[in-house]
Scaffold this motif. Structure first.
Motif, short mmCIF file in Angstrom:
data_model
loop_
_atom_site.label_atom_id
_atom_site.label_comp_id
_atom_site.label_asym_id
_atom_site.label_seq_id
_atom_site.Cartn_x
_atom_site.Cartn_y
_atom_site.Cartn_z
N THR A 24 20.69 -16.74 -27.98
CA THR A 24 21.18 -15.37 -28.13
C THR A 24 22.50 -15.37 -28.89
O THR A 24 22.72 -14.51 -29.76
CB THR A 24 21.35 -14.71 -26.75
OG1 THR A 24 20.07 -14.61 -26.13
CG2 THR A 24 21.95 -13.31 -26.87
N ALA A 25 23.36 -16.31 -28.60
CA ALA A 25 24.64 -16.40 -29.30
C ALA A 25 24.44 -16.62 -30.79
O ALA A 25 25.07 -15.95 -31.62
CB ALA A 25 25.48 -17.52 -28.70
N THR A 26 23.57 -17.55 -31.14
CA THR A 26 23.32 -17.83 -32.55
C THR A 26 22.67 -16.63 -33.24
O THR A 26 23.07 -16.25 -34.33
CB THR A 26 22.44 -19.09 -32.71
OG1 THR A 26 23.11 -20.17 -32.09
CG2 THR A 26 22.18 -19.41 -34.15
N HIS A 27 21.69 -16.03 -32.58
CA HIS A 27 21.07 -14.83 -33.16
C HIS A 27 22.11 -13.74 -33.37
O HIS A 27 22.13 -13.07 -34.41
CB HIS A 27 19.96 -14.30 -32.24
CG HIS A 27 18.77 -15.21 -32.14
ND1 HIS A 27 17.95 -15.20 -31.05
CD2 HIS A 27 18.27 -16.14 -32.97
CE1 HIS A 27 16.97 -16.08 -31.22
NE2 HIS A 27 17.16 -16.67 -32.39
N SER A 28 23.00 -13.57 -32.41
CA SER A 28 24.04 -12.53 -32.50
C SER A 28 25.00 -12.81 -33.65
O SER A 28 25.36 -11.89 -34.41
CB SER A 28 24.81 -12.43 -31.18
OG SER A 28 23.95 -12.05 -30.13
N ARG A 29 25.43 -14.05 -33.79
CA ARG A 29 26.36 -14.40 -34.87
C ARG A 29 25.73 -14.13 -36.23
O ARG A 29 26.35 -13.54 -37.12
CB ARG A 29 26.77 -15.86 -34.78
CG ARG A 29 27.77 -16.26 -35.88
CD ARG A 29 27.99 -17.75 -35.97
NE ARG A 29 26.74 -18.42 -36.31
CZ ARG A 29 26.32 -19.55 -35.76
NH1 ARG A 29 27.04 -20.17 -34.84
NH2 ARG A 29 25.18 -20.08 -36.11
N GLU A 30 24.48 -14.52 -36.39
CA GLU A 30 23.81 -14.34 -37.68
C GLU A 30 23.59 -12.86 -38.00
O GLU A 30 23.74 -12.44 -39.14
CB GLU A 30 22.49 -15.11 -37.70
CG GLU A 30 22.65 -16.61 -37.57
CD GLU A 30 23.52 -17.21 -38.66
OE1 GLU A 30 23.34 -16.87 -39.85
OE2 GLU A 30 24.40 -18.03 -38.32
N ASP A 71 32.13 -14.93 -35.16
CA ASP A 71 32.33 -15.86 -34.05
C ASP A 71 32.56 -15.12 -32.73
O ASP A 71 32.18 -15.61 -31.67
CB ASP A 71 33.49 -16.81 -34.33
CG ASP A 71 33.12 -17.85 -35.40
OD1 ASP A 71 31.91 -18.07 -35.61
OD2 ASP A 71 34.04 -18.41 -36.01
N GLU A 72 33.17 -13.94 -32.80
CA GLU A 72 33.32 -13.11 -31.61
C GLU A 72 31.94 -12.67 -31.12
O GLU A 72 31.66 -12.69 -29.91
CB GLU A 72 34.18 -11.89 -31.92
CG GLU A 72 34.36 -10.94 -30.76
CD GLU A 72 35.18 -9.72 -31.14
OE1 GLU A 72 36.26 -9.55 -30.55
OE2 GLU A 72 34.73 -8.94 -32.01
N ALA A 73 31.07 -12.31 -32.06
CA ALA A 73 29.70 -11.93 -31.70
C ALA A 73 28.98 -13.12 -31.06
O ALA A 73 28.23 -12.94 -30.09
CB ALA A 73 28.94 -11.45 -32.93
N TYR A 74 29.24 -14.32 -31.55
CA TYR A 74 28.65 -15.52 -30.96
C TYR A 74 29.07 -15.66 -29.50
O TYR A 74 28.24 -15.85 -28.61
CB TYR A 74 29.06 -16.77 -31.75
CG TYR A 74 28.47 -18.05 -31.22
CD1 TYR A 74 27.25 -18.52 -31.69
CD2 TYR A 74 29.12 -18.78 -30.22
CE1 TYR A 74 26.69 -19.69 -31.19
CE2 TYR A 74 28.57 -19.95 -29.72
CZ TYR A 74 27.36 -20.39 -30.20
OH TYR A 74 26.80 -21.55 -29.70
N LEU A 75 30.37 -15.54 -29.24
CA LEU A 75 30.86 -15.68 -27.86
C LEU A 75 30.32 -14.58 -26.95
O LEU A 75 29.93 -14.85 -25.81
CB LEU A 75 32.38 -15.69 -27.84
CG LEU A 75 33.01 -16.94 -28.41
CD1 LEU A 75 34.52 -16.79 -28.52
CD2 LEU A 75 32.66 -18.16 -27.59
N CYS A 76 30.27 -13.36 -27.46
CA CYS A 76 29.71 -12.27 -26.65
C CYS A 76 28.23 -12.51 -26.37
O CYS A 76 27.76 -12.29 -25.25
CB CYS A 76 29.91 -10.93 -27.36
SG CYS A 76 31.62 -10.37 -27.40
N GLY A 77 27.51 -13.00 -27.38
CA GLY A 77 26.10 -13.33 -27.18
C GLY A 77 25.91 -14.45 -26.18
O GLY A 77 24.98 -14.44 -25.38
N LEU A 78 26.81 -15.41 -26.20
CA LEU A 78 26.75 -16.54 -25.26
C LEU A 78 26.88 -16.07 -23.82
O LEU A 78 26.18 -16.55 -22.93
CB LEU A 78 27.87 -17.53 -25.60
CG LEU A 78 27.83 -18.89 -24.93
CD1 LEU A 78 26.57 -19.67 -25.33
CD2 LEU A 78 29.07 -19.68 -25.33
N PHE A 79 27.73 -15.08 -23.60
CA PHE A 79 27.94 -14.57 -22.24
C PHE A 79 26.96 -13.47 -21.86
O PHE A 79 26.91 -13.06 -20.70
CB PHE A 79 29.37 -14.06 -22.08
CG PHE A 79 30.36 -15.15 -21.85
CD1 PHE A 79 30.55 -15.67 -20.57
CD2 PHE A 79 31.10 -15.67 -22.89
CE1 PHE A 79 31.46 -16.69 -20.35
CE2 PHE A 79 32.02 -16.69 -22.68
CZ PHE A 79 32.20 -17.21 -21.41
#
Length: 193
Positions: A4-10, A21-29
């Motif tokens: 989800t984090a990777t999908h969000s970052r892309e 990268d903020e989107a990555y962290l938000c997706g991770l959580f």
């Protein structure tokens, strides 16, 4: 969570969100509640997976029936307890109570990243059947993400997470619902996954 984090970052990069990268962290959580429940209550989590598969009910319905609350409410409570940044908490709630256009864009990206991961791995959706998606850009406009671009995002997610899955001695296919249900049956039967 890593997918989800990777999908969000892309997707964030695709719509021009200024801090992918903020989107990555938000997706991770975004999946924190599910990760916590799976780790700390494996019996209940296994029962949920079986209910989802056998009764064809949603994650939310299985979660509320088995444990009495949703993953999102657990995520939100833990985020508040741990005092996680406001944007992380905002996206855990699906973007409700969002103020600025940039926050709405971030929420849109994280929701889509989460839905994409769920469609592909929880619902075993076919990559070729992915529909075009419309996301909000930071300026408030709508941006269409084509099926072609979604497939690139999916491939990037798989590529980016190979090392993580390898480190965990877990094949990427282990995140498919059918594989998780096999492990759930073993857990409920008293065996190790």
């Amino acid at each position: 969570s890593v997918l989800t984090a990777t999908h969000s970052r892309e997707m964030a990069a695709e719509v021009g969100y200024p801090r992918p990268d903020e989107a990555y962290l938000c997706g991770l959580f975004r999946n924190l509640g599910e990760v916590l429940l799976a780790r700390h209550s494996p019996q209940e989590y296994a029962a949920m997976l079986l209910a989802m598969k056998e009764e064809r009910i949603t994650v939310h319905a299985a979660c509320v029936r088995i444990i009495g609350f949703s993953f999102e409410s657990l995520s939100s409570a833990m985020a508040d307890c741990w005092n996680l940044p406001s944007r992380v908490r905002l996206t855990m709630k699906g973007g409700r109570d969002v103020g600025t256009a940039e926050e709405r864009s971030l929420a849109s990206v994280i929701n889509c990243g989460h839905e994409l991961t769920s469609a592909l791995y929880r619902h075993a959706g076919r990559r070729e059947a992915l529909p075009n998606r419309t996301l909000l850009a930071p300026d408030g406009s709508s941006r269409q993400i084509s099926k072609r671009d979604l497939l690139i995002i999916v491939d990037q997610g798989i590529e980016d997470t190979k090392h993580t899955f390898h480190s965990l001695h877990t094949p990427v296919g282990a995140v498919l619902l059918d594989k998780q249900v096999e492990q759930a049956r073993e857990i409920l039967a008293g065996g190790e996954p």
